[in-house]
Design a protein around this motif. Structure first.
Motif, short mmCIF file in Angstrom:
data_model
loop_
_atom_site.label_atom_id
_atom_site.label_comp_id
_atom_site.label_asym_id
_atom_site.label_seq_id
_atom_site.Cartn_x
_atom_site.Cartn_y
_atom_site.Cartn_z
N THR A 224 0.91 -1.77 -0.22
CA THR A 224 -0.05 -0.05 0.55
C THR A 224 0.95 1.49 0.04
OG1 THR A 224 -1.17 -1.72 1.76
CG2 THR A 224 -1.99 0.71 1.29
N ILE A 225 0.60 1.92 -1.18
CA ILE A 225 1.24 3.31 -0.70
C ILE A 225 0.67 4.43 -0.58
CG2 ILE A 225 2.76 5.21 -2.91
CD1 ILE A 225 3.98 2.62 -4.09
N PHE A 226 0.88 5.73 0.66
CA PHE A 226 0.39 6.36 0.72
C PHE A 226 1.58 7.43 0.20
CE2 PHE A 226 -0.39 10.06 3.11
CZ PHE A 226 -2.14 10.57 3.57
N LEU A 227 1.26 8.53 -1.07
CA LEU A 227 1.91 9.65 -1.13
C LEU A 227 1.72 11.20 -1.28
CD1 LEU A 227 4.05 9.66 -3.52
CD2 LEU A 227 2.16 10.01 -5.09
N THR A 228 2.50 12.03 -0.86
CA THR A 228 1.93 13.49 -1.11
C THR A 228 2.97 13.73 -1.78
OG1 THR A 228 4.25 14.05 0.48
CG2 THR A 228 1.83 13.30 1.45
N THR A 229 2.26 14.58 -2.49
CA THR A 229 3.28 15.43 -3.62
C THR A 229 2.27 16.73 -3.84
OG1 THR A 229 3.96 15.29 -5.85
CG2 THR A 229 1.54 14.19 -5.66
N GLN A 230 3.03 17.41 -4.95
CA GLN A 230 2.47 19.25 -5.08
C GLN A 230 2.76 18.95 -6.68
OE1 GLN A 230 4.89 22.38 -3.86
NE2 GLN A 230 5.36 21.49 -2.06
N TYR A 231 2.83 17.84 -7.16
CA TYR A 231 2.71 17.25 -8.67
C TYR A 231 1.74 16.90 -9.48
CZ TYR A 231 7.92 18.67 -8.41
OH TYR A 231 9.02 18.85 -7.99
N LEU A 232 1.05 17.73 -9.93
CA LEU A 232 -0.97 16.90 -9.87
C LEU A 232 -0.18 15.77 -11.15
CD1 LEU A 232 -2.39 20.53 -10.51
CD2 LEU A 232 -2.33 18.85 -8.79
N GLU A 233 1.03 15.78 -12.01
CA GLU A 233 0.97 15.00 -13.34
C GLU A 233 1.52 13.61 -12.55
OE1 GLU A 233 3.79 15.47 -15.75
OE2 GLU A 233 3.63 13.76 -16.66
N GLU A 234 2.21 13.67 -11.85
CA GLU A 234 2.59 12.23 -10.36
C GLU A 234 1.78 11.33 -10.06
OE1 GLU A 234 6.12 12.80 -8.09
OE2 GLU A 234 5.48 12.46 -6.71
N ALA A 235 0.12 12.51 -9.02
CA ALA A 235 -0.52 12.07 -8.79
C ALA A 235 -1.57 10.94 -10.11
CB ALA A 235 -1.86 12.82 -8.57
N ASP A 236 -2.00 12.22 -11.07
CA ASP A 236 -2.34 11.12 -11.60
C ASP A 236 -1.82 10.51 -12.82
OD1 ASP A 236 -4.83 11.27 -13.45
OD2 ASP A 236 -3.61 13.47 -14.99
N GLN A 237 -1.17 10.22 -12.54
CA GLN A 237 -0.08 9.01 -13.29
C GLN A 237 -0.05 7.64 -11.98
OE1 GLN A 237 1.94 8.87 -16.01
NE2 GLN A 237 1.25 10.26 -17.05
N LEU A 238 0.49 8.22 -11.58
CA LEU A 238 0.76 6.72 -9.91
C LEU A 238 -1.05 6.09 -8.98
CD1 LEU A 238 3.98 8.18 -8.63
CD2 LEU A 238 3.22 6.09 -10.53
N CYS A 239 -1.84 7.27 -9.59
CA CYS A 239 -2.50 7.07 -7.94
C CYS A 239 -3.91 6.53 -8.34
CB CYS A 239 -2.82 8.18 -7.36
SG CYS A 239 -0.88 8.93 -6.72
N ASP A 240 -4.10 5.57 -7.44
CA ASP A 240 -5.78 4.86 -7.11
C ASP A 240 -6.53 5.51 -7.57
OD1 ASP A 240 -4.77 2.35 -8.62
OD2 ASP A 240 -4.40 1.82 -6.40
N ARG A 241 -6.58 6.55 -5.80
CA ARG A 241 -7.17 7.68 -5.64
C ARG A 241 -6.46 8.49 -5.00
NH1 ARG A 241 -10.84 7.38 -0.82
NH2 ARG A 241 -9.74 5.97 -0.11
N LEU A 242 -7.33 10.09 -5.02
CA LEU A 242 -6.60 10.97 -3.89
C LEU A 242 -7.27 12.09 -3.13
CD1 LEU A 242 -6.33 12.69 -7.77
CD2 LEU A 242 -4.50 11.80 -6.27
N ALA A 243 -6.73 12.84 -2.46
CA ALA A 243 -7.54 13.19 -1.58
C ALA A 243 -7.02 14.36 -1.93
CB ALA A 243 -7.75 13.06 -0.21
N VAL A 244 -7.55 15.72 -1.63
CA VAL A 244 -7.02 17.21 -1.99
C VAL A 244 -6.98 17.52 -0.22
CG1 VAL A 244 -7.12 19.19 -2.79
CG2 VAL A 244 -8.05 17.04 -4.84
N ILE A 245 -6.00 17.88 0.44
CA ILE A 245 -6.49 19.05 1.51
C ILE A 245 -6.22 20.17 1.06
CG2 ILE A 245 -3.33 18.13 1.96
CD1 ILE A 245 -4.88 18.14 4.76
N LEU A 246 -6.44 21.24 2.03
CA LEU A 246 -7.27 22.31 1.78
C LEU A 246 -6.54 22.99 2.86
CD1 LEU A 246 -6.29 24.57 -0.62
CD2 LEU A 246 -8.24 24.48 -0.45
#
Ligand SMILES: Nc1ncnc2c1ncn2[C@@H]1O[C@H](COP(=O)(O)OP(=O)(O)OP(=O)(O)O)[C@@H](O)[C@H]1O
Length: 366
Positions: A224-246
């Motif tokens: 299982t991978i929990f990734l934090t990133t500021q790169y949207l392309e990275e999230a798009d390429q890698l992630c099954d699911r995303l949450a956006v925190i603000l």
């Protein structure tokens, strides 16, 4: 080095019978007892207020099932690192319930540390040791049985493509190589869950791609991978699911495709001559344009960007309107929304931020 190491992991290094930490085995056993695996991460109303009063996390609810590649996105200061540090038991929550691999962060931190890998933003690689020595050290720190260490080190060096430089000191490595070595050290004890905190920040695209391959590989193997990133392309390429925190709150979550769908419609990118004033004038015309209902219009560096249901059908009419107004359009393109558009919508440019958040949560329809 050592800031990322579980402080309970140095024990039991010569136990030849164990090839996974007790906590990881116990996490499996608990799942089997209940007839199902506990989620890798289960969070209910997490809050964290720093000593100076900064409310860094303000009521986060989150469940990450086993095996998922989960992305936690947000701008600088949104609360990503604070959240990940709570999960890795490096910070104690002010309030809320957090379970990682079935263990409670408050009462079972040691078990959590033994059953996770954590790649922090700051590298934990020791520059004075070779790649191989770094991994051997990590094996020792995590209590990998002696008899398994050589194979484990060779396997990880191969996985991150550092076999040829195994004998080189880490201070001779490029940023990308150091990051790959760092990622490998987080995995020596084969944790079922790995936290990656902005793992590719500052890397060039080639180095980033190599790390992505590596992360995909370990996720394919079941981690299982929990990734934090500021790169949207990275999230798009890698992630099954995303949450956006603000500002410490989750404002949107879903698969990359679902988030893009919720932005709605298509995006019309226009390039214009005439500098900022021409771009502002074009944005004004696009906002008032009759053919678009509820369009999101943003001024970009090259021109304007219009997100609307009818972007494709009515785009040329807008073009005519802009030319009639004396503006020079030098480029025109219609495309599907990207995660950048999702983010733009969430951060509120062009619309009230609250309304956008609701749209992205699917609470209001457009
Ligand atoms: N030790 C601290 N004491 C007080 N405030 C802090 C501390 N660490 C972080 N903060 C604040 O908490 C908020 C969340 O910070 P955090 O580092 O979790 O955000 P982030 O999303 O990880 O950002 P970045 O990408 O810059 O690391 C910010 O306002 C930050 O300034």
């Amino acid at each position: 080095m050592g800031s990322n190491r579980p402080d309970g992991a140095a024990r039991g290094g010569d136990d030849e019978t164990r090839n996974r930490p007790d906590a990881a085995l116990e996490a499996d056993a608990r799942g089997q007892e209940r007839g199902r695996e506990p989620p890798a991460i289960d969070v209910d109303d997490l809050r964290l207020v720093y000593a100076d009063g900064t409310a860094a996390v303000s009521g986060v609810d989150l469940t990450v099932p086993e095996g998922e590649f989960f992305g936690f996105l947000g701008p600088n200061g949104a609360g990503k690192t604070t959240t990940i540090k709570v999960f890795a038991t490096l910070l104690s929550p002010t309030d809320g319930e957090v379970r990682v691999n079935g263990f409670d962060v408050q009462s079972e931190p040691r078990k959590i540390r033994e059953s996770i890998g954590y790649m922090a933003q700051e590298t934990s690689v020791d520059p004075e040791l070779t790649a191989e020595e770094n991994l051997k050290f990590a094996c020792e720190a995590y209590g990998v049985p002696r008899g398994e260490r050589a194979d484990r080190v060779a396997e990880l060096l191969d996985l991150v493509d550092l076999t040829d430089v195994a004998d080189k000191r880490a201070d001779e490595f490029s940023g990308g190589m150091k990051k790959r070595l760092d990622a490998a050290t987080a995995l020596v004890h084969r944790p079922p869950l790995v936290f990656l905190d902005e793992p590719t920040t500052g890397l060039d695209p080639k180095a980033r791609n190599r790390l992505w391959d590596y992360f995909r590989d370990i996720n394919d193997r079941g981690t299982t991978i929990f990734l934090t990133t500021q790169y949207l392309e990275e999230a798009d390429q890698l992630c099954d699911r995303l949450a956006v925190i603000l500002d410490g709150e989750i404002v949107a979550d879903g698969s990359p495709a679902a988030l893009k769908r919720r932005v709605g419609g298509e995006v019309l990118d226009l390039e214009l001559d005439g500098g900022r004033s021409a771009r502002d004038r074009a944005a004004e015309i696009a906002r008032e344009f009759d053919g678009f209902e509820d369009a999101t219009v943003t001024v970009t560096e090259e021109g304007v960007s219009v997100t609307a249901e009818a972007a494709r059908q009515r785009g040329t009419d807008l073009l005519v309107a802009l030319r009639d107004a004396g503006l020079t359009v030098t480029g025109f393109n219609v495309r599907s929304p990207t995660l950048d558009d999702v983010f733009l919508a969430i951060t509120g440019e062009g619309l009230e931020a609250d309304t956008e958040s609701e749209i992205l949560r699917g609470e209001v329809s457009r």
